[in-house]
Design a protein around this motif. Sequence first.
Motif, PDB file in Angstrom:
ATOM      1  N   VAL A  30       9.076  18.785 -22.805  1.00  0.00           N
ATOM      2  CA  VAL A  30       9.888  18.873 -21.594  1.00  0.00           C
ATOM      3  C   VAL A  30       9.052  18.702 -20.333  1.00  0.00           C
ATOM      4  N   CYS A  31       7.737  18.501 -20.494  1.00  0.00           N
ATOM      5  CA  CYS A  31       6.864  18.217 -19.345  1.00  0.00           C
ATOM      6  C   CYS A  31       6.756  16.721 -19.088  1.00  0.00           C
ATOM      7  N   THR A  32       6.634  15.939 -20.168  1.00  0.00           N
ATOM      8  CA  THR A  32       6.470  14.491 -20.015  1.00  0.00           C
ATOM      9  C   THR A  32       7.778  13.736 -20.216  1.00  0.00           C
ATOM     10  N   GLY A  33       8.762  14.392 -20.844  1.00  0.00           N
ATOM     11  CA  GLY A  33      10.012  13.717 -21.152  1.00  0.00           C
ATOM     12  C   GLY A  33       9.954  12.929 -22.444  1.00  0.00           C
ATOM     13  N   GLY A  34       8.883  13.088 -23.197  1.00  0.00           N
ATOM     14  CA  GLY A  34       8.708  12.323 -24.424  1.00  0.00           C
ATOM     15  C   GLY A  34       8.878  13.167 -25.672  1.00  0.00           C
ATOM     16  N   ILE A  35       8.723  12.486 -26.817  1.00  0.00           N
ATOM     17  CA  ILE A  35       8.743  13.121 -28.130  1.00  0.00           C
ATOM     18  C   ILE A  35       7.371  12.896 -28.758  1.00  0.00           C
ATOM     19  N   ASP A  36       6.691  13.972 -29.119  1.00  0.00           N
ATOM     20  CA  ASP A  36       5.340  13.882 -29.665  1.00  0.00           C
ATOM     21  C   ASP A  36       5.341  14.278 -31.141  1.00  0.00           C
ATOM     22  N   GLU A  37       4.755  13.414 -31.986  1.00  0.00           N
ATOM     23  CA  GLU A  37       4.570  13.792 -33.384  1.00  0.00           C
ATOM     24  C   GLU A  37       3.278  14.578 -33.471  1.00  0.00           C
ATOM     25  N   ALA A  38       3.416  15.886 -33.625  1.00  0.00           N
ATOM     26  CA  ALA A  38       2.245  16.760 -33.558  1.00  0.00           C
ATOM     27  C   ALA A  38       2.507  18.033 -34.327  1.00  0.00           C
ATOM     28  N   GLU A  39       1.405  18.708 -34.658  1.00  0.00           N
ATOM     29  CA  GLU A  39       1.492  20.031 -35.245  1.00  0.00           C
ATOM     30  C   GLU A  39       1.447  21.068 -34.130  1.00  0.00           C
ATOM     31  N   VAL A  40       2.068  22.209 -34.387  1.00  0.00           N
ATOM     32  CA  VAL A  40       2.045  23.308 -33.431  1.00  0.00           C
ATOM     33  C   VAL A  40       1.392  24.504 -34.109  1.00  0.00           C
ATOM     34  N   ALA A  41       0.264  24.935 -33.552  1.00  0.00           N
ATOM     35  CA  ALA A  41      -0.469  26.071 -34.104  1.00  0.00           C
ATOM     36  C   ALA A  41      -0.127  27.327 -33.313  1.00  0.00           C
TER      37      ALA A  41
END
Length: 578
Positions: free
Chosen positions: A37-48
């Motif tokens: 919600v900061c860049t407006g994009g969708i990131d394929e990433a892990e969340v630790a």
Amino acid sequence: METTTALSPQQLGRLIRVSRGLEPADLVLANGRVVNVCTGGIDEAEVAVAEGVIAGVGPGYQGRERYDCAGRYLCPGFIDGHLHLESSLLSPLELARAVLPRGTTTVVGDPHEIANVLGLAGIHWLLAASADLPLSVFFTAPSCVPATPLETAGAAISAADLAPLLDHPRILGLAEVMNFPGLLAGDPEVLAKVLAARRRRLPVDGHCPGLSGRDLAAYVAAGIDSDHEATTAAEAREKLAAGMWLAIREGSSARNLADLLPGVPPAACGRAFFVSDDRHPVDLARQGHLDHILRLAVAQGLAPVTAVAMASRSPAERFGLRDRGMIAPGRRADLVLVEDLAGFRVQAVFAAGRLVARDGAALGLPPPAAGAAAGRVHIDWSRVDLAVAAAGDRLRVIGLLPGQLLTQARFLPVRREGGLAVADPGRDLLKLAVIERHQASGRVGLGFVQGFGLTGGALAGTVAHDSHNLIVVGTNDADMLLAARSVAELGGGLAVASQGRVLATLALPIAGLMTGAPLHAVVEDLTGLHRAAASLGCLLPDPFMALSFLALPVIPQLKLTDHGLVDVERFAIVPLFA
């Protein structure tokens, strides 16, 4: 005010080590699409996640536990920036059980409903009852108890009373300043409440339906910087242009999203957020909460990531909740896993890194509790009289407007019987009464209303915004009194009566506003009430919600309190007969 998650030095040190990859995380959410919600994009990433906080977003994190998101979308936890918990009819525990599976992880409540019944004791009860839930429950301090001098509430909260509340760590600001006529007139008590919040640099919520031009400028200049009462795109644009935060309401009675979104230009979306205000149990169960609002917003053409930001980042920034509202390092690990960004079907919900809901069910909550805030229904029935002497030929009548809290002032011929003005179901003209229930004064406000469609019987309830006196509508005095008495005998609640029989009830023993029963039980009782009302010809899908707002003398045009008929635009009691 800045609200952040508290960590000890040891916890902060470990969080830093996990962020750097030097220690394993408590939890890693893998194979997800992160809604940024900061860049407006969708990131394929892990969340630790470590210590309940997001340690990092990116590839290669190791964790003691791994959760496979299976390609679904990870959103920040949804935040409702303005709601009245009491309008759900549920205790805080049962509200948490209802909304956590829908992705709501934080709510900002305005407790002025229970405060108008029980005063400060009611607010402290809500604070205590919501203290240890996985749903983060914050509040704003009620500014209008009572809402106006044109009604009788169960308590009064002064500017001096507010000071300790404003210093409470879970009180984020001053709640909706409904008495905008008083503020514009320079009422010292209203100004003292606003100044108490401003001195603490706390947000001040507004409530100014239709306010415009120089009056709006004065309202904003006083320090009130949000509003949830806009009903048109033009009103939304004017309030945004004046520097206000725009709270876009999609509740059960007031549904404004479709009309307001066209008034919000893309550049202003960061100053707008979604609120439910008053969300009824049946709608919670069948439609949802903020997930429902997100579906509507995206269906109307709002970009999905922007919609998610308006349900997370925007309300967090508006209330200084710096520890949440986005999926980023250092933010509280409130996370919602959804199938897609159109239907927003919630698969799993994490609060502070702990799985608290999955596949539509809340996890780890205690069983339902009875609740402890006593109701208050003090009525001296020997002093209650519903008869209306026919003192003229034309009546001022409250006209319901579908889907709005606004009403219309209508003028209709009187139907007379034996020198009395009576209901006329053939014209959908029903009698309305507000019976004072806090002080056993015997005071009754009497009026007439169009829009319910009842052909017989009566409906009554102790939910009647904002002073919550007993309100009853019906086709005849006998059934109205029967419905009203049955509600009083419950210690507060809702009832339908007809031809000398009580057809259905719902007990609300917590201040006459809420119950400790679970959502499904409340929905079952409400469904029975709605069926009983429909059997009497009622045209409204949720007549008790509509009834509850007819005593609110701060939303135009015409309302009824225990003091009488209120012309809201003149802010004065007016005669029933024109």
